[in-house]
Design a protein around this motif. Sequence first.
Motif, PDB file in Angstrom:
ATOM      1  N   ASN A 119     -79.801  -2.921 -12.376  1.00  0.00           N
ATOM      2  CA  ASN A 119     -80.630  -1.887 -11.758  1.00  0.00           C
ATOM      3  C   ASN A 119     -80.325  -1.856 -10.267  1.00  0.00           C
ATOM      4  OD1 ASN A 119     -82.573  -0.162 -10.775  1.00  0.00           O
ATOM      5  ND2 ASN A 119     -84.302  -1.209 -11.708  1.00  0.00           N
ATOM      6  N   ARG A 120     -79.595  -0.836  -9.845  1.00  0.00           N
ATOM      7  CA  ARG A 120     -79.249  -0.690  -8.431  1.00  0.00           C
ATOM      8  C   ARG A 120     -80.259   0.171  -7.675  1.00  0.00           C
ATOM      9  NH1 ARG A 120     -74.497  -0.790 -11.337  1.00  0.00           N
ATOM     10  NH2 ARG A 120     -72.973  -2.354 -10.659  1.00  0.00           N
ATOM     11  N   LYS A 124     -88.584  -0.593 -10.748  1.00  0.00           N
ATOM     12  CA  LYS A 124     -88.333  -1.070 -12.107  1.00  0.00           C
ATOM     13  C   LYS A 124     -88.034   0.109 -13.020  1.00  0.00           C
ATOM     14  CE  LYS A 124     -90.824  -4.483 -13.436  1.00  0.00           C
ATOM     15  NZ  LYS A 124     -91.964  -5.324 -13.943  1.00  0.00           N
ATOM     16  N   ALA A 125     -87.033  -0.036 -13.893  1.00  0.00           N
ATOM     17  CA  ALA A 125     -86.586   1.075 -14.729  1.00  0.00           C
ATOM     18  C   ALA A 125     -86.383   0.636 -16.170  1.00  0.00           C
ATOM     19  CB  ALA A 125     -85.285   1.663 -14.180  1.00  0.00           C
ATOM     20  N   GLY A 152     -85.948  -4.941 -13.406  1.00  0.00           N
ATOM     21  CA  GLY A 152     -86.417  -4.923 -12.029  1.00  0.00           C
ATOM     22  C   GLY A 152     -85.336  -4.477 -11.054  1.00  0.00           C
ATOM     23  N   PRO A 153     -85.722  -3.938  -9.897  1.00  0.00           N
ATOM     24  CA  PRO A 153     -84.734  -3.505  -8.897  1.00  0.00           C
ATOM     25  C   PRO A 153     -83.891  -4.676  -8.406  1.00  0.00           C
ATOM     26  CG  PRO A 153     -86.963  -3.519  -7.981  1.00  0.00           C
ATOM     27  CD  PRO A 153     -87.108  -3.732  -9.448  1.00  0.00           C
ATOM     28  N   GLY A 154     -82.578  -4.449  -8.355  1.00  0.00           N
ATOM     29  CA  GLY A 154     -81.661  -5.489  -7.918  1.00  0.00           C
ATOM     30  C   GLY A 154     -81.390  -6.561  -8.949  1.00  0.00           C
ATOM     31  N   ARG A 182     -79.034   6.414 -19.709  1.00  0.00           N
ATOM     32  CA  ARG A 182     -80.153   7.146 -19.128  1.00  0.00           C
ATOM     33  C   ARG A 182     -81.191   6.126 -18.671  1.00  0.00           C
ATOM     34  NH1 ARG A 182     -77.042  10.685 -18.590  1.00  0.00           N
ATOM     35  NH2 ARG A 182     -76.890  12.606 -19.844  1.00  0.00           N
ATOM     36  N   SER A 183     -81.863   6.431 -17.566  1.00  0.00           N
ATOM     37  CA  SER A 183     -82.890   5.529 -17.063  1.00  0.00           C
ATOM     38  C   SER A 183     -84.071   6.322 -16.544  1.00  0.00           C
ATOM     39  CB  SER A 183     -82.327   4.642 -15.944  1.00  0.00           C
ATOM     40  OG  SER A 183     -81.958   5.416 -14.815  1.00  0.00           O
TER      41      SER A 183
END
Length: 351
Positions: A119-120, A124-125, A152-154, A182-183
């Motif tokens: 996840n860049r 949160k995705a 989570g992000p990163g 897809r996110s």
Amino acid sequence: MPTSLRALPAVPAVLAGVLLLAACGSESASPGGDAGRARGDGGAVGVEAVCPSGFSQYGRVAASAEPSAGSRPSGAPTPLPLPSTDGTVEGDVKVTGLYAWGDDSGCEADFSADLAVTNRGTEKATYTVTVGFFSASGSIVDHVEQTVASVGPGRTVKATVGMGTSLGDASEVSNVKVEKVRSVPADETPSASGPCPASGVHVYADEGDAAMGLRVVGLHLVNCGTRPYRLDGYPELELLDEDHDTVDGVRILHGTDRISTGIGGAGGPQPVVLRPGEAAEATLAWRNTTGFGDPVHAPYVRVAARPGARPVTVMPELDLGTTGKLGVGPWEKDETFRSDAGVTPRPTAAP
């Protein structure tokens, strides 16, 4: 129904495949070599290979006979080389390994692939990944689609996707590709059942239908709370492109009659009151005709069921061509819906 219109919650449309998740930096259950087990810091994690989640470990062993020590399947796959990097990376998803599960492994899966989902973004995705297993000639053997929730992000999450019953000859598989990623924000993930969201309603899109350039997709809302839920009008929509930017230049029409007739969603809005366990539906309709200009593709639609409602992002893959129009019907009570006894209700705010 083309693959492009496949919606996230529509599990029956996908073939057998499950992603086994592990957070970055923790031990992964992915089978095979170091490529499938690299930690976030680059070190190797020595983990015993296991059959992909969703497939029986000894599914190929007769149920009536416990395997003896000498005949017990190995439980291990055979690593296969990835012949090229073409297609092994798509967006935030990378294929890190490909494995064959033979009869001696005991696993019901035919093949599996290790994935790394990174996840860049900054929030949160939830990811929906479509993976294709291919023969040496390039023909498709199977498609597998599954969801990787709440990355989570990163962070990088490792996953294993397994292929069971195949469209073609499973013995010919020699390559795997990430076909589509897809996110959506984790707090906007659609759901058709399961634990009731804080909003008190499940919102999701169905697989839809397509014929002669006409596309029709249903939006569905289920009251999983404990109080009545009131609707009066049309769902509020925001169209987003592949980069999650707002798509401009598309007219959202109230009613579907200017798109086509006889498809539902053509009447005016009427008040709808849903008791707990009841559902409503609204219709999206468009044509993918292409003329002069640039065709519009909007894979995501943010849906607010009513003014002020928490949005949910669905993925109807709107291939609008150059028509510049999307019809949306009003909410109507779904008299055919039967509530899922497994839904966990949640108290909702007063409607």
